[in-house]
Design an enzyme around this catalytic site. Structure first.
Site, PDB file in Angstrom:
ATOM      1  N   GLY A  10       0.831  -1.203   0.000  1.00 12.33           N
ATOM      2  CA  GLY A  10       0.000   0.000   0.000  1.00 12.33           C
ATOM      3  C   GLY A  10       0.869   1.256   0.000  1.00 12.33           C
ATOM      4  O   GLY A  10       2.102   1.176   0.053  1.00 12.33           O
ATOM      5  N   GLN A  11       0.241   2.413  -0.047  1.00 12.78           N
ATOM      6  CA  GLN A  11       0.993   3.675  -0.081  1.00 12.78           C
ATOM      7  C   GLN A  11       1.848   3.850   1.179  1.00 12.78           C
ATOM      8  O   GLN A  11       3.035   4.137   1.097  1.00 12.78           O
ATOM      9  CB  GLN A  11       0.032   4.863  -0.236  1.00 12.78           C
ATOM     10  N   ASP A  32       2.203  -8.616   3.062  1.00 16.49           N
ATOM     11  CA  ASP A  32       1.045  -8.180   2.295  1.00 16.49           C
ATOM     12  C   ASP A  32       0.072  -9.344   2.212  1.00 16.49           C
ATOM     13  O   ASP A  32       0.227 -10.346   2.907  1.00 16.49           O
ATOM     14  CB  ASP A  32       1.466  -7.660   0.918  1.00 16.49           C
ATOM     15  N   ALA A  61      -5.458  -2.286   4.827  1.00 18.39           N
ATOM     16  CA  ALA A  61      -6.895  -2.035   4.995  1.00 18.39           C
ATOM     17  C   ALA A  61      -7.631  -2.257   3.681  1.00 18.39           C
ATOM     18  O   ALA A  61      -7.023  -2.302   2.616  1.00 18.39           O
ATOM     19  CB  ALA A  61      -7.133  -0.597   5.462  1.00 18.39           C
ATOM     20  N   THR A  63      -9.687  -0.328   1.290  1.00 22.23           N
ATOM     21  CA  THR A  63      -9.841   1.123   1.108  1.00 22.23           C
ATOM     22  C   THR A  63     -10.665   1.517  -0.125  1.00 22.23           C
ATOM     23  O   THR A  63     -10.758   2.698  -0.445  1.00 22.23           O
ATOM     24  CB  THR A  63      -8.455   1.803   1.002  1.00 22.23           C
ATOM     25  N   ASP A 103     -10.399   9.671   8.642  1.00 24.27           N
ATOM     26  CA  ASP A 103     -11.356  10.762   8.874  1.00 24.27           C
ATOM     27  C   ASP A 103     -12.788  10.305   8.564  1.00 24.27           C
ATOM     28  O   ASP A 103     -13.749  10.936   8.993  1.00 24.27           O
ATOM     29  CB  ASP A 103     -11.015  11.961   7.984  1.00 24.27           C
ATOM     30  N   TYR A 126     -17.364   1.835   4.553  1.00 20.90           N
ATOM     31  CA  TYR A 126     -15.923   1.894   4.828  1.00 20.90           C
ATOM     32  C   TYR A 126     -15.666   2.558   6.187  1.00 20.90           C
ATOM     33  O   TYR A 126     -14.965   2.009   7.040  1.00 20.90           O
ATOM     34  CB  TYR A 126     -15.217   2.665   3.706  1.00 20.90           C
ATOM     35  N   LYS A 130     -14.122   0.840   9.658  1.00 19.49           N
ATOM     36  CA  LYS A 130     -12.903   1.394  10.277  1.00 19.49           C
ATOM     37  C   LYS A 130     -13.179   1.770  11.735  1.00 19.49           C
ATOM     38  O   LYS A 130     -12.331   1.554  12.607  1.00 19.49           O
ATOM     39  CB  LYS A 130     -12.390   2.605   9.489  1.00 19.49           C
ATOM     40  N   TRP A 151      -7.089  11.760   3.141  1.00 20.73           N
ATOM     41  CA  TRP A 151      -6.651  12.177   1.798  1.00 20.73           C
ATOM     42  C   TRP A 151      -5.203  11.752   1.505  1.00 20.73           C
ATOM     43  O   TRP A 151      -4.367  12.548   1.086  1.00 20.73           O
ATOM     44  CB  TRP A 151      -6.756  13.696   1.651  1.00 20.73           C
TER      45      TRP A 151
END
Length: 282
Positions: A10-11, A32, A61, A63, A103, A126, A130, A151
């Site tokens: 992931g990022q 992963d 997660a 996402t 958020d 989602y 979470k 974001w």
């Protein structure tokens, strides 16, 4: 210290992997889906029992926010049951958990920056999964830190910045939502904040908020991508009602970062400085 990180590809996982060389005194193990499928509680326990980490960074997660509306079972398995499983193992084995949340646990109706003490009220599947993950981790009794972010973008993976660059390359005119307010998070900055928490003299458990500094709309973000890349594309400001999606999005996602700055002395860069840094790396 032995640290196990989920969501290797992931990022955030990719950015943490890049930081590995800077922390040779820690043994960082990345997993992963192939190594540890978060929808499989038995496999989670199995991997943790073999690896015996002292800290687990729960960065993996589900996402796909829109897809989650119709894929509720898998989304809940990954974002809630997996976190519950990790929390239970950590509590039994005296390990710490740093869990990444969102958020999207809020309804987006606030007009002031969201504090950790504000009441969550998710408006999509989602966000609900979470929130259930957060609650399960707190209930597990594991020593934990929950970081809510927003974001997220990076040089890795698919994200808003890369999508905008592609569209601006292809089109003369695009429309971007201007009535959703928040601040982007460069995943590299978040990865550094996580490592700072690990290195801190004291692990102060609780919920923390982290994103870059500033207050912008998605349209403002797109305009900065345009300006910094020298694109000539016309970027029109549109309302979110002109761009209907299966999942509702919060209109206001601005996070108050006071607590993480105070407790862990985390320095939070300005969103535009971080965007420039990411684009330079790209």
């Amino acid at each position: 210290m032995k640290i196990l990180i989920t969501g290797r590809n992931g990022q955030l996982g990719s950015e943490l992997y890049d930081l590995k060389e800077a922390y040779p005194h820690h043994q960082m193990v990345f997993v992963d889906r192939e190594e540890m499928d978060l929808s499989n509680p038995e496999q989670i326990i199995e991997v943790l029992t073999v690896e015996k980490p002292e800290i687990i960074i729960s960065a993996g997660a589900y996402t796909a926010v829109d897809k989650a509306e119709s894929d509720q079972e898998l989304c809940d398995a990954v974002n809630h049951i997996a976190v519950k499983t990790i929390g239970a193992w950590a509590a039994d084995n005296n390990a710490k958990v740093i869990h990444i949340s969102t958020d999207y646990v809020f309804d987006g109706t606030s007009e002031t920056p969201l504090k950790e003490t504000d009441a969550p009220d998710p408006i999509n599947v989602y966000g609900l999964t979470k929130l259930h993950g957060e609650q399960a981790l707190r209930a597990s009794g594991a020593n934990h830190v929950i970081i809510r972010t927003a974001w997220v973008y990076s040089t890795y993976g698919a994200n808003f910045v890369k999508t905008m660059m592609r569209l601006m390359n292809e089109r003369e005119e695009i429309g971007v939502v201007a009535d959703q307010i928040g601040t982007p998070t460069y995943a590299r900055d978040l990865a550094q904040a996580i490592m700072q928490i690990i290195e801190a003299p004291e692990f102060v458990q609780g919920v923390y908020h982290y994103s870059n500094e500033g207050k912008i709309s998605w349209h403002d973000f797109a305009m900065a991508v345009k300006e910094l890349n020298g694109f000539s594309t016309k970027v029109n400001a549109i309302g979110s009602n002109a761009f209907p999606t299966p999942a509702k999005r919060p209109n206001f996602s601005l996070l108050d970062k006071s607590k993480i700055k105070e407790v862990y002395q985390v320095a939070v860069p300005d969103w535009k400085d971080s965007l420039k840094e990411m684009l330079a790396k790209l």
